[in-house]
Design an enzyme around this catalytic site. Sequence first.
Site, mmCIF file in Angstrom:
data_model
loop_
_atom_site.group_PDB
_atom_site.id
_atom_site.type_symbol
_atom_site.label_atom_id
_atom_site.label_comp_id
_atom_site.label_asym_id
_atom_site.label_seq_id
_atom_site.Cartn_x
_atom_site.Cartn_y
_atom_site.Cartn_z
ATOM 1 N N LYS A 58 35.198 41.517 50.117
ATOM 2 C CA LYS A 58 35.062 40.092 49.756
ATOM 3 C C LYS A 58 36.270 39.754 48.889
ATOM 4 C CE LYS A 58 34.046 37.065 47.320
ATOM 5 N NZ LYS A 58 35.115 36.114 46.921
ATOM 6 N N GLU A 70 35.361 47.668 37.333
ATOM 7 C CA GLU A 70 36.636 47.639 36.598
ATOM 8 C C GLU A 70 36.756 46.228 36.049
ATOM 9 O OE1 GLU A 70 38.909 50.161 36.564
ATOM 10 O OE2 GLU A 70 38.612 51.346 38.372
ATOM 11 N N CYS A 129 45.009 42.692 33.784
ATOM 12 C CA CYS A 129 43.843 43.160 33.029
ATOM 13 C C CYS A 129 44.227 44.135 31.918
ATOM 14 C CB CYS A 129 42.847 43.815 33.964
ATOM 15 S SG CYS A 129 43.514 45.215 34.861
ATOM 16 N N GLU A 140 39.087 37.749 26.054
ATOM 17 C CA GLU A 140 40.181 37.912 27.009
ATOM 18 C C GLU A 140 40.678 36.539 27.453
ATOM 19 O OE1 GLU A 140 39.246 39.154 31.050
ATOM 20 O OE2 GLU A 140 40.909 40.580 30.962
HETATM 21 P P1 NAD Z 1 35.711 37.100 38.749
HETATM 22 O O1 NAD Z 1 34.750 38.057 38.190
HETATM 23 O O2 NAD Z 1 35.467 35.660 38.589
HETATM 24 O O3 NAD Z 1 35.862 37.343 40.335
HETATM 25 C C1 NAD Z 1 36.167 38.588 40.876
HETATM 26 C C2 NAD Z 1 35.601 38.677 42.282
HETATM 27 O O4 NAD Z 1 34.192 38.632 42.188
HETATM 28 C C3 NAD Z 1 36.002 37.518 43.190
HETATM 29 O O5 NAD Z 1 36.203 37.996 44.491
HETATM 30 C C4 NAD Z 1 34.786 36.618 43.130
HETATM 31 O O6 NAD Z 1 34.645 35.824 44.269
HETATM 32 C C5 NAD Z 1 33.676 37.637 43.038
HETATM 33 N N1 NAD Z 1 32.443 37.134 42.413
HETATM 34 C C6 NAD Z 1 32.310 36.264 41.382
HETATM 35 N N2 NAD Z 1 31.007 36.060 41.110
HETATM 36 C C7 NAD Z 1 30.301 36.828 41.980
HETATM 37 C C8 NAD Z 1 28.903 37.053 42.199
HETATM 38 N N3 NAD Z 1 27.956 36.431 41.470
HETATM 39 N N4 NAD Z 1 28.548 37.915 43.157
HETATM 40 C C9 NAD Z 1 29.457 38.560 43.893
HETATM 41 N N5 NAD Z 1 30.799 38.369 43.758
HETATM 42 C C10 NAD Z 1 31.214 37.520 42.801
HETATM 43 O O7 NAD Z 1 37.128 37.522 38.171
HETATM 44 P P2 NAD Z 1 38.535 36.838 38.418
HETATM 45 O O8 NAD Z 1 38.635 35.603 37.621
HETATM 46 O O9 NAD Z 1 38.796 36.784 39.880
HETATM 47 O O10 NAD Z 1 39.512 37.959 37.823
HETATM 48 C C11 NAD Z 1 39.886 38.044 36.499
HETATM 49 C C12 NAD Z 1 39.124 39.150 35.807
HETATM 50 O O11 NAD Z 1 39.290 40.380 36.485
HETATM 51 C C13 NAD Z 1 39.633 39.389 34.401
HETATM 52 O O12 NAD Z 1 38.550 39.586 33.542
HETATM 53 C C14 NAD Z 1 40.435 40.681 34.532
HETATM 54 O O13 NAD Z 1 40.583 41.421 33.343
HETATM 55 C C15 NAD Z 1 39.638 41.407 35.545
HETATM 56 N N6 NAD Z 1 40.425 42.455 36.179
HETATM 57 C C16 NAD Z 1 40.113 43.761 35.907
HETATM 58 C C17 NAD Z 1 40.875 44.776 36.462
HETATM 59 C C18 NAD Z 1 40.585 46.221 36.175
HETATM 60 O O14 NAD Z 1 41.083 47.066 36.905
HETATM 61 N N7 NAD Z 1 39.805 46.536 35.171
HETATM 62 C C19 NAD Z 1 41.940 44.453 37.305
HETATM 63 C C20 NAD Z 1 42.225 43.124 37.543
HETATM 64 C C21 NAD Z 1 41.454 42.120 36.987
#
Ligand code: NAD
Length: 490
Positions: free
Chosen positions: A181, A256, A289, A386
Amino acid sequence: MAGRTATVAGVEVSLDHWIGGKRVSSSERFSNASPIDGSDLGAVAAGGQQEADMAVEAARKAFPAWAALGAEGRLPVLRKFADGILTRAKDIAAVETADNGSLLMGNLHRMVPRSAQNISFFAEWALGLNDHVIEHEEVINNVRYDPSGVAALITPWNAPLMLTTWKVGPALAAGNTIVIKPPEWAPLTCSLLADIAHEAGVPAGVLNVVQGIGEDAGDALVNNSDLARISFTGSTDAAKIIGQAAARSITPMSSELGGKSPFIVCADADLDAAAQTVAGQYINAGQVCLAGTRILVEASIESEFLEKVRAAVSHMAVGDPREPTTRVGPLIHPEHFARVAGFVERAKSAGAKVLWGGAKSDFGALYFQPTMFAGVKLSDEISQKEVFGPVLTWQTFGSDEEAIAIANGTEYGLAGTLFCGNEDRAMRIAAQVVAGTLWVNCFFVRDLAAPFGGSRISGIGREGGTHSFDFYCDIKNIAVRKGSFGPTGG
Ligand code: NAD
């Protein structure tokens, strides 16, 4: 290419799902714009329950044959898949940059090669997975890593291809089938990935892509009870919701998540290298991140180091991420821009002092100036939450104990960076900072075999090397009584 497509940066990209080896459309679509200039990148299929269920069913049907191939049988296909990524490096890099505004040169020279490696490295590693034997006085323990079934892979927009392949590689190499996804703010390179997998001979149903909004397509996917694994990279808030779905079906989930990582600079460090690395935290507009967003400087070198950082940051050109000289591109989306700007305004109102930046850049609608706040307290929102933008804070410390206390003073524990000239001191500090990864006198060096993940609210579990396989496999011990088959084993 059948179905709805768009031409993005000169590359034809499907805007539909990829399910069971076919492009599948949806009646609902969502718009996708480039953060570079707001240009329309096409209406992408918005999946929901029906598409998520179709994809899981296709993956479930494809699982037995893919699993039965064994690591040796999967290796040539996955090698071809990795080669296909490299062959299309220029296309992928250009599409990723148009879609999420990350630096073109970084995508071409780092992210795309790394994505190919994510596939080939784990395919090779899987060859040795079932060689593990533990001798006991009565039995021989044959430890097996069996594929677990269908894995849902959910990833964020800041590095979609790299972060998705980091999951795709071990999941497929282990013999699982997958449903990806992609992030709705940058969905396109995962669509290209499906084409490349297909051309490489990855069988129909082994790799599926369901496009859509997290709360719709993502939610439907993680609530499908036929999943064997959920691997999620994204925000801590979304992980809390997805974790509830995983808990209902007792589906193992790896997370993650976000970070608020410390960047500690000791007085005896190589200050020039440290200053360059601090400036590097603004790359991709700080939407990283792992970024060390809280700069903690030993008080005795504060003014000298501040001038070095100021000079290094003056070279962090804000601009079009397609230009090789640009270091800081746009924020991903107007909603995210408003979020970042909100943090900055609230920090100013709370009395934080702007050392540089602190406002929108004139370059374009979604561009923000590299920003540094001093005069912050550990309890302030800007020190705790963050931001995921080009916004750092500056604090000083008088002793190692104080540095460690500030470093550990948030709910997060993803990563940390330490610049220090004394090995004993460095290792003492590094051991006490709560983080999944602590870089000493370097930054962002990630060995595919090394564990990666977060502590506290930054994640659950580790990926990388054997840790990825520990997650994607059902690990079984076949304990055989010694001598029970006679001397010939017959
Ligand atoms: P997000 O959590 O909003 O979305 C991430 C993914 O999850 C997207 O594909 C989104 O469509 C999906 N998603 C959102 N809500 C969902 C639900 N209820 N059910 C299933 N899927 C769902 O995050 P974002 O804004 O896309 O990314 C930024 C965040 O990601 C920051 O907090 C960043 O630190 C983190 N991040 C972490 C790492 C790591 O390796 N630890 C790497 C990159 C980004």
